[in-house]
Design a protein around this motif. Structure first.
Motif: not given
Length: 331
Positions: A34, A103, A199-200, A202, A205, A275, A277-278, A280-281
């Motif tokens: 990600n 994005t 993978e895109e 949620g 997953r 997977i 951790p989320e 937001d890059h």
């Protein structure tokens, strides 16, 4: 995704070449990436790597193309991109607009692949594809072949993970059901995206974790040993010295993957591995770019501010104009 060796007929080969999703390098690495670039953004406390920003802003392929342009051409093309990012055409690019663009560039490879496969599976461009239509296109040969010959062939022919045609059909059916969010036995384009690129999405997953365990857990005991973990990425020849990276992966397994130190990875440990951790890059990168380019510090970017700092957003070469970009994507 699956890569299959086919021997039934040349026609079957041609059909499956476009119909069955293939395993690519990203899938082979297992971990769902990600981050926005494989390059280090800050190699150390003092250094800032603008190549990270270029790949984040343009995507890796477009960043390489810009590297072949003169500064003048880079600025010109960056101005065209600016106009795309400024969705409301108010003369400013906000962090939110910039985040949306970043994005988009990061998902472009998925968008392209979905477009290609959607056309291959849905030549009539209907609103949705039914399971029966997909099954007939991809696995229809299983209905048209002599049952006794098919039984032998389906058990022998395997993909890279050792799955027969029958097993692949079963896995595809399960994945289809999970992707089919309204449970109408048909996939819209958005649902189809989750089917071929889980993978895109949620909601896909958990299935990725299950499929990963099925791929690696060769003895089918419901957990992954260190030998199975290493065997998924490395198969040495007799007498071959073990590479250093394999030793490092074994250390990673013991120290970080196998959290309860029982010698195996269970489902939750596999999930923690593949997977991350989320985070937001895209939002973080957008804020970083705005901070560095916003000369009047009003929290948004004018075109002149972006072009003045063009080398932050895109690369260039002073002497090589290179090839012109040919993409005309709608953003």
């Amino acid at each position: 995704m699956f890569r299959i060796t086919l021997t039934l007929t040349s026609l079957l080969l041609a059909v499956l070449a476009t119909a069955i999703p293939k395993q690519d390098e990203k899938d082979a690495k297992r971990i769902i990436e990600n981050d926005l670039s494989h390059k280090e953004h800050y190699p150390n406390e003092e250094a800032h790597n603008v190549e990270y920003d270029h790949e984040a802003f343009l995507g890796p392929d477009e960043a390489k193309s810009f590297d072949q342009l003169s500064p003048e051409e880079s600025r010109k093309r960056l101005g065209v991109i600016y106009d795309k990012i400024d969705k409301d055409q108010d003369g400013f690019v906000t962090p939110e607009e910039l985040r949306g663009w970043i994005t988009y560039t990061q998902k472009r490879y998925v968008i392209d692949d979905v477009e290609r496969q959607w056309k291959a599976h849905n030549p009539e461009n209907k609103d949705a594809i039914t399971w029966q239509e997909y099954r007939k296109l991809v696995y229809g040969f299983m209905d048209d072949t002599d049952p006794s010959a098919l039984e032998k062939q389906a058990d022998v022919e395997q993909d890279d993970n050792g799955f027969s045609y029958k097993e692949m059909l079963k896995r595809d059916r399960r994945r289809w059901s999970v992707a089919d969010q309204d449970q109408d036995e048909a996939l819209t384009k958005d649902e189809f995206t989750g089917f071929i690129h889980p993978e895109e999405a949620g909601h896909m997953r958990e299935l990725i974790v299950i499929e990963t365990m099925e791929d690696i857990d060769k003895d089918k005991d419901g957990k992954i040993s260190i030998d199975e973990y290493i065997g998924d990425m490395y198969r040495g020849s007799p007498g071959e010295e073990e590479p250093e990276w394999v030793k490092s992966e074994k250390d990673q397994f013991v120290r970080f993957r196998d959290k309860d130190a029982d010698g195996f990875m269970d489902k939750e440990e596999v999930k923690g591995w593949i997977i991350p951790p989320e985070f937001d890059h895209a939002e973080a990168e957008a804020r970083h770019l705005v901070y560095d380019a916003d000369s009047d510090k009003d929290g948004k970017l004018t075109k002149s501010e972006v072009l003045d700092k063009y080398d932050l957003f895109v690369g260039s070469q002073a002497t090589d104009f290179g090839e012109a970009l040919t993409r005309h994507d709608e953003f």
